[in-house]
Structure formats: structure tokens, C-alpha cells
Design a protein around this motif. Sequence first.
Motif, short mmCIF file in Angstrom:
data_model
loop_
_atom_site.label_atom_id
_atom_site.label_comp_id
_atom_site.label_asym_id
_atom_site.label_seq_id
_atom_site.Cartn_x
_atom_site.Cartn_y
_atom_site.Cartn_z
N ASP A 167 178.58 -5.57 44.59
CA ASP A 167 178.11 -5.75 43.21
C ASP A 167 178.63 -4.62 42.32
OD1 ASP A 167 176.65 -8.01 43.98
OD2 ASP A 167 174.72 -6.94 44.01
N ALA A 168 178.50 -3.39 42.80
CA ALA A 168 178.94 -2.23 42.01
C ALA A 168 180.46 -2.25 41.80
CB ALA A 168 178.51 -0.94 42.70
N ALA A 169 181.20 -2.57 42.84
CA ALA A 169 182.67 -2.61 42.72
C ALA A 169 183.09 -3.68 41.72
CB ALA A 169 183.30 -2.88 44.09
N GLN A 170 182.46 -4.83 41.79
CA GLN A 170 182.80 -5.93 40.90
C GLN A 170 182.43 -5.58 39.45
OE1 GLN A 170 181.48 -9.71 42.37
NE2 GLN A 170 181.92 -10.78 40.46
N ALA A 171 181.28 -5.00 39.25
CA ALA A 171 180.81 -4.66 37.90
C ALA A 171 181.68 -3.58 37.25
CB ALA A 171 179.35 -4.21 37.95
N ALA A 172 182.23 -2.69 38.04
CA ALA A 172 183.02 -1.58 37.50
C ALA A 172 184.44 -1.99 37.11
CB ALA A 172 183.07 -0.43 38.51
N ALA A 173 184.89 -3.15 37.55
CA ALA A 173 186.26 -3.59 37.29
C ALA A 173 186.39 -4.17 35.88
CB ALA A 173 186.68 -4.61 38.33
N ASP A 174 187.57 -3.98 35.30
CA ASP A 174 187.76 -4.45 33.92
C ASP A 174 188.51 -5.78 33.81
OD1 ASP A 174 190.14 -3.38 34.78
OD2 ASP A 174 190.45 -2.07 33.06
N THR A 175 189.04 -6.28 34.91
CA THR A 175 189.71 -7.59 34.89
C THR A 175 189.31 -8.35 36.15
OG1 THR A 175 191.67 -6.87 36.15
CG2 THR A 175 191.74 -6.58 33.73
N PRO A 176 189.46 -9.67 36.15
CA PRO A 176 189.16 -10.43 37.36
C PRO A 176 189.99 -9.98 38.57
CG PRO A 176 189.26 -11.91 35.50
CD PRO A 176 189.74 -10.57 35.01
N ARG A 177 191.28 -9.71 38.36
CA ARG A 177 192.13 -9.25 39.46
C ARG A 177 191.65 -7.90 39.99
NH1 ARG A 177 196.88 -10.57 41.80
NH2 ARG A 177 197.28 -12.22 40.29
N ALA A 178 191.29 -7.01 39.10
CA ALA A 178 190.78 -5.70 39.52
C ALA A 178 189.46 -5.86 40.26
CB ALA A 178 190.62 -4.77 38.32
N ALA A 179 188.63 -6.80 39.82
CA ALA A 179 187.34 -7.04 40.50
C ALA A 179 187.58 -7.57 41.90
CB ALA A 179 186.50 -8.02 39.69
N LEU A 180 188.51 -8.51 42.04
CA LEU A 180 188.82 -9.06 43.36
C LEU A 180 189.32 -7.96 44.28
CD1 LEU A 180 189.18 -11.39 45.34
CD2 LEU A 180 191.38 -11.89 44.23
N ARG A 181 190.25 -7.17 43.81
CA ARG A 181 190.79 -6.08 44.63
C ARG A 181 189.68 -5.09 45.00
NH1 ARG A 181 193.09 -1.03 44.77
NH2 ARG A 181 195.00 -0.90 46.00
N ALA A 182 188.84 -4.73 44.04
CA ALA A 182 187.77 -3.77 44.29
C ALA A 182 186.77 -4.29 45.33
CB ALA A 182 187.05 -3.42 42.99
N VAL A 183 186.42 -5.57 45.23
CA VAL A 183 185.47 -6.15 46.18
C VAL A 183 186.08 -6.17 47.58
CG1 VAL A 183 184.34 -8.32 46.85
CG2 VAL A 183 184.09 -7.45 44.53
N LEU A 184 187.33 -6.56 47.69
CA LEU A 184 187.99 -6.56 49.00
C LEU A 184 188.14 -5.15 49.54
CD1 LEU A 184 190.73 -9.26 48.39
CD2 LEU A 184 188.63 -9.52 49.72
N TRP A 185 188.53 -4.23 48.68
CA TRP A 185 188.75 -2.86 49.14
C TRP A 185 187.45 -2.21 49.59
CZ3 TRP A 185 191.97 -0.27 51.51
CH2 TRP A 185 191.89 1.10 51.59
N GLN A 186 186.35 -2.46 48.88
CA GLN A 186 185.08 -1.85 49.31
C GLN A 186 184.62 -2.43 50.64
OE1 GLN A 186 181.73 -3.14 49.56
NE2 GLN A 186 182.62 -5.16 49.26
N ALA A 187 185.10 -3.62 50.99
CA ALA A 187 184.72 -4.23 52.27
C ALA A 187 185.60 -3.73 53.42
CB ALA A 187 184.81 -5.74 52.18
N ALA A 188 186.72 -3.08 53.09
CA ALA A 188 187.62 -2.55 54.12
C ALA A 188 187.01 -1.28 54.71
CB ALA A 188 188.99 -2.28 53.52
N SER A 189 187.69 -0.72 55.70
CA SER A 189 187.14 0.46 56.38
C SER A 189 188.17 1.60 56.45
CB SER A 189 186.63 0.08 57.76
OG SER A 189 187.64 -0.59 58.48
N PRO A 190 188.47 2.21 55.30
CA PRO A 190 189.47 3.27 55.28
C PRO A 190 188.97 4.64 55.71
CG PRO A 190 188.66 2.90 53.08
CD PRO A 190 188.00 1.87 53.97
N THR A 191 187.66 4.84 55.77
CA THR A 191 187.10 6.15 56.11
C THR A 191 186.35 6.07 57.43
OG1 THR A 191 184.99 5.70 55.01
CG2 THR A 191 186.76 6.65 53.64
N GLU A 192 186.06 7.20 58.01
CA GLU A 192 185.31 7.22 59.26
C GLU A 192 183.92 6.59 59.08
OE1 GLU A 192 184.08 7.22 62.96
OE2 GLU A 192 186.14 7.58 62.34
N GLU A 193 183.29 6.86 57.96
CA GLU A 193 181.97 6.27 57.70
C GLU A 193 182.06 4.75 57.65
OE1 GLU A 193 178.61 6.08 54.16
OE2 GLU A 193 180.10 7.68 54.13
#
Length: 192
Positions: free
Chosen positions: A73-99
Motif C-alpha cells: 500500500d505504501a509503495a503504491q501510494a508513494a508512486a507518481d505514475t501507474p508504471r512507477a506504482a507497478l515497479r514499486a509494488v513488485l520491488w517491495q515484494a522482492a528480497s534484496p536485503t537480508e531482512e
Amino acid sequence: MARRRDLVDQQQRLSAATWSVLAERGLPGLTLRAVAERAGCTTGMVLHTFADKQALLVHARELLHRRTGQRADAAQAAADTPRAALRAVLWQAASPTEEKREEARVWLGFLAAALADPILADLHRSYNRRFVDRVAALVAAVCPDRPSADCRATATSLVALVEGLNALAAVDPATYSDQAQRAAIDAALAQL
């Protein structure tokens, strides 16, 4: 009123302990005793809070879903375009950090448990379908002329990509690094 708050706090503490044990030991190491030790309590306290191991797992899975949903929700709300929202939602679901890789290991533990537990399987399907629905709506916003069935198929592929990256990064973060995950997601989005 204090009793309700104490119960909620205890449930959250035990769910956090469940996540920790799942991430470290996997499903075979997830016992009530291991959860109690991690939470710093007795198995009696675990069973006083949850009727059984399944109830503990269901609660912990529901909390994990809420946490990941709030991040989406936060990633989607912070994006300024639909493409940016899609990328942000997918990226927040990925696992780039140890946490996030630890969270992916927890998710894999729940998925493994769902294979033998119809209640957990129903939860998993429900939560996964909600994520696919979110991504399909974002794909439709990016490609408004695309038929809804195509948006849904694209969303299913994107979710499968992210969840596959999560599973692989959980055991091989060198190959499935932050950069590799980002590149895979960006390559998939470039196809839109």
C-alpha cells in the motif's frame, strides 16, 4: 481491557518467534518448544495463547500478510505514475536485503506447511490471489487498452517472477542479488 491488549501482545510476540524459527530452522525445526524458547516463555504459554500449532501458524501467516500488504500500500501510494506504482509494488515484494530474504524464508516455510494443511493452503491461495489482483489492476493502469484477461496473465507472470526470485534469493543471495532481482523485474516491465 488490559487482558485483551496482553493477549494481542502475546500473540504478536509468539508470531514473531514463529517467523524467527521458520527463517532459521525451516518447517522441520518449527516446534512449539522452539517457538516458546525463542519467545522466552513456556510451551504452556504458547498453548494458552493458541489452541495448537496450526492456530499459531495461521495467526503468524495472517500477520505476515498484513505486514506485506501495508508495505505494498505504501509503495503504491508513494508512486507518481501507474508504471512507477507497478515497479514499486513488485520491488517491495522482492528480497534484496537480508531482512527481506529472512522474510522470504518465512514465506517458504508457510508455503511448505500449506502443502499438508488445507487451512494454511486456503490462506496462501487467498493472499496470493489478492497480490495478483493488485498487480493486475496496476498492469491495467499501465496498459489501459490491454484486455483484462491479458492484464491478469501478465500479473500472474510478474508475481511468479517475484516469488521465484524470493525463493531463489533465500538460498542463493549471491546469484540472486539486489542488482539481479532489480534487473529481472525491470526486464519484465520493459515488455509491457
